[in-house]
Design an enzyme around this catalytic site. Structure first.
Site, PDB file in Angstrom:
ATOM      1  N   ARG A 208      54.386  32.209  48.137  1.00 30.85           N
ATOM      2  CA  ARG A 208      54.109  33.242  48.092  1.00 30.85           C
ATOM      3  C   ARG A 208      51.911  33.468  47.991  1.00 30.85           C
ATOM      4  O   ARG A 208      51.481  33.771  48.632  1.00 30.85           O
ATOM      5  CB  ARG A 208      54.364  34.746  48.598  1.00 30.85           C
ATOM      6  CG  ARG A 208      56.009  34.911  48.926  1.00 30.85           C
ATOM      7  CD  ARG A 208      56.433  36.046  48.478  1.00 30.85           C
ATOM      8  NE  ARG A 208      57.146  36.142  47.164  1.00 30.85           N
ATOM      9  CZ  ARG A 208      58.392  36.278  47.039  1.00 30.85           C
ATOM     10  NH1 ARG A 208      58.669  35.895  48.410  1.00 30.85           N
ATOM     11  NH2 ARG A 208      58.707  36.045  46.079  1.00 30.85           N
ATOM     12  N   CYS A 335      65.458  27.273  53.952  1.00 28.53           N
ATOM     13  CA  CYS A 335      66.029  27.019  52.737  1.00 28.53           C
ATOM     14  C   CYS A 335      67.543  26.529  53.048  1.00 28.53           C
ATOM     15  O   CYS A 335      68.206  27.379  52.180  1.00 28.53           O
ATOM     16  CB  CYS A 335      65.852  28.686  51.847  1.00 28.53           C
ATOM     17  SG  CYS A 335      66.805  29.581  52.874  1.00 28.53           S
TER      18      CYS A 335
HETATM   19  N1  SAH Z   1      60.528  35.796  53.398  1.00 25.40           N
HETATM   20  C1  SAH Z   1      60.817  36.639  53.119  1.00 25.40           C
HETATM   21  C2  SAH Z   1      62.568  35.812  52.334  1.00 25.40           C
HETATM   22  C3  SAH Z   1      62.207  36.214  53.774  1.00 25.40           C
HETATM   23  S1  SAH Z   1      64.857  36.244  53.923  1.00 25.40           S
HETATM   24  C4  SAH Z   1      60.191  37.186  51.226  1.00 25.40           C
HETATM   25  O1  SAH Z   1      59.436  36.425  50.705  1.00 25.40           O
HETATM   26  O2  SAH Z   1      60.352  38.149  50.490  1.00 25.40           O
HETATM   27  C5  SAH Z   1      65.104  36.082  55.819  1.00 25.40           C
HETATM   28  C6  SAH Z   1      64.749  37.481  55.978  1.00 25.40           C
HETATM   29  O3  SAH Z   1      65.175  36.940  57.771  1.00 25.40           O
HETATM   30  C7  SAH Z   1      65.787  38.519  55.696  1.00 25.40           C
HETATM   31  O4  SAH Z   1      65.002  39.549  55.149  1.00 25.40           O
HETATM   32  C8  SAH Z   1      66.302  38.472  57.077  1.00 25.40           C
HETATM   33  O5  SAH Z   1      66.500  40.049  57.457  1.00 25.40           O
HETATM   34  C9  SAH Z   1      65.862  37.413  58.430  1.00 25.40           C
HETATM   35  N2  SAH Z   1      66.295  37.687  59.549  1.00 25.40           N
HETATM   36  C10 SAH Z   1      67.615  37.403  59.673  1.00 25.40           C
HETATM   37  N3  SAH Z   1      67.604  37.012  60.679  1.00 25.40           N
HETATM   38  C11 SAH Z   1      66.479  37.148  61.731  1.00 25.40           C
HETATM   39  C12 SAH Z   1      66.295  37.341  63.038  1.00 25.40           C
HETATM   40  N4  SAH Z   1      67.150  36.161  63.887  1.00 25.40           N
HETATM   41  N5  SAH Z   1      64.917  37.720  62.818  1.00 25.40           N
HETATM   42  C13 SAH Z   1      64.039  38.544  62.042  1.00 25.40           C
HETATM   43  N6  SAH Z   1      64.550  38.322  61.135  1.00 25.40           N
HETATM   44  C14 SAH Z   1      65.535  37.739  60.698  1.00 25.40           C
END
Ligand code: SAH
Length: 413
Positions: A208, A335
């Site tokens: 990040r 992941c």
């Molecule tokens: N980038 C974030 C972590 C992402 S975790 C960080 O740095 O903290 C993955 C995320 O994808 C979750 O919040 C989940 O709600 C979202 N998600 C899952 N499927 C999705 C979809 N089809 N469209 C949009 N968001 C989605």
């Protein structure tokens, strides 16, 4: 007398190469009658000692080794938790929020602990850890002196151990509605009780920050933003505007709250949407970005799910490449543990090729140092995060020729 697990004659047993797991299929017989989670000695077919671990008849991973030569000492968990803390103190100096215990990677099989300042969140991934919770909580209290220890054991892998969900306060008062943490200059409010996993994804911490360094003056799309991780770093490091996208209303609400908390809400917009649909829609509308971040959940949780997952990754990466201005960046992560680094890069090359854009790999990164991996157990290495510069089209002159390059100089990745 401790029960003994005798392995089949198979050269060389996985555990002899330092791997901490004994699979059910490797076991010839069990001498004695170990109860659920009991300590057992593991020996090879010739009776040679391979180590000591805890036992779960119900799991394919029937023994997880704790020690090799000597039976586990009574203070083993506390000693190893202290070692894990020492690792973080050294590698993330001054930090008070991080993954404090990364299971096998810290020689603490089945145990995950995330630290949110004075609040520790424990995730038990195995029966052996479940039955040792009192010892573990005591050890955590001595090493970290937390206000609260909270249990968030609702990971789906618990089913493979024959376990259900279990979430409750283990020590101290219940956790606050928001645990407030500071990570690389950004403040996040974390919902440890109802948030996803333990509430925050620590593994992307340094990615990040590195992605944020590319974002000065940039228009950024943070797709799969959860509580704002990447986009907030981008805003902290001077992004002109960030569009946050997530399908979870609760996550998005926290992202908006966190933007306000960091005083950057005026440069942020929040879209609740399925990223698959939204990427397509943004393309249709002609929206373009200097930096696009893709950090989806694990599409492949097993090898069998890999093909379908790859189609999903290909789809979002192809869409994302199209949204990046020439000279801009794509930061794309996976992941999914069964998806290896090579296959991940191949997928990206395929997605770029479909759009005939030249992609330059600047860095392929993994999880941060609070997620150590035992090299004998490569399963612990799951996160891939590629930093790519998106160049001109390489066929027909490129559909996007004429778009301005990113104005600023990129910071170090
Ligand atoms: N980038 C974030 C972590 C992402 S975790 C960080 O740095 O903290 C993955 C995320 O994808 C979750 O919040 C989940 O709600 C979202 N998600 C899952 N499927 C999705 C979809 N089809 N469209 C949009 N968001 C989605």
């Amino acid at each position: 007398m401790k029960a003994r697990v005798v392995l089949r004659r198979r050269r060389p047993p996985r555990v002899e190469r330092g791997h901490p797991w004994v699979y059910r299929t490797e076991i010839d017989r069990v001498e004695g009658a170990p109860g659920p989670g009991d300590e057992v000695e593991v020996v090879d077919a010739d009776g040679r000692r391979l180590g000591f671990g805890y036992y779960n008849e119900a799991s394919m991973i029937t023994v997880r080794l704790l020690t090799r030569d000597e039976p586990p000492a009574p203070d083993l968990w506390e000693r190893r938790i202290a070692l894990a803390k020492g690792r973080r103190d050294r590698l993330l100096p001054g930090a008070t929020a991080y993954r404090a215990v990364h299971a096998e990677g810290d020689d603490l099989p089945g145990l995950v602990v995330d630290r949110f300042g004075d609040v520790l969140v424990v995730e038990a991934l195995s029966l052996g850890v479940d039955v040792r919770l009192p010892t573990i909580v005591e050890a955590l209290r001595r090493v970290f002196e937390p206000t609260t220890v909270y249990l968030r054991s609702d990971a789906p892998v618990r089913r493979l151990e024959g376990l259900g969900d279990d979430s409750r306060t283990l020590a101290g008062p219940p956790p606050p509605e928001r645990a407030i943490i500071e990570e690389e200059g950004v403040t996040y409010g974390v919902d440890v009780r109802a948030g996803q996993k333990t509430g925050h994804y620590f593994d992307q911490r340094l990615n990040r920050r590195a992605a944020g360094a590319l974002c000065e003056g940039a228009e950024v799309l943070d797709a799969f933003c959860h509580t704002g991780g990447f986009g907030l770093q981008a805003l902290r490091q001077g992004a002109r505007r960030v569009t946050f996208v997530d399908s979870s209303p609760a996550a998005l609400q926290l992202a908006a709250e966190n933007a306000r908390r960091n005083g950057v809400a005026d440069r942020a917009e929040f879209l609740e949407a399925n990223a698959f649909d939204l990427l397509r829609q943004l393309e249709r509308e002609g929206r373009r970005f200097d930096v696009v971040v893709l950090d989806p959940p694990a599409f492949a949780k097993s090898r069998q799910a890999l093909d379908a997952a790859l189609r999903g990754y290909h789809e979002i990466n192809l869409r994302a490449v199209r949204l990046v201005r020439t000279g801009g960046y794509l930061v794309t992560a996976s992941c999914s543990q069964p998806l290896g680094r090579d296959a991940f890069l191949e997928m990206i090359a395929g997605a770029a090729g479909d759009d005939r854009r030249a992609l330059r790999l600047l860095a392929l990164r993994g999880a941060g140092p609070d997620h150590p991996v035992a090299v004998a157990q490569p399963q612990g290495d799951y996160l891939k995060c590629a930093f790519l510069e998106v160049g001109e089209g390489w066929a027909g002159g490129g559909r996007r020729r004429g778009l301005p390059p990113l104005a600023n100089e990129a910071g170090p990745v």
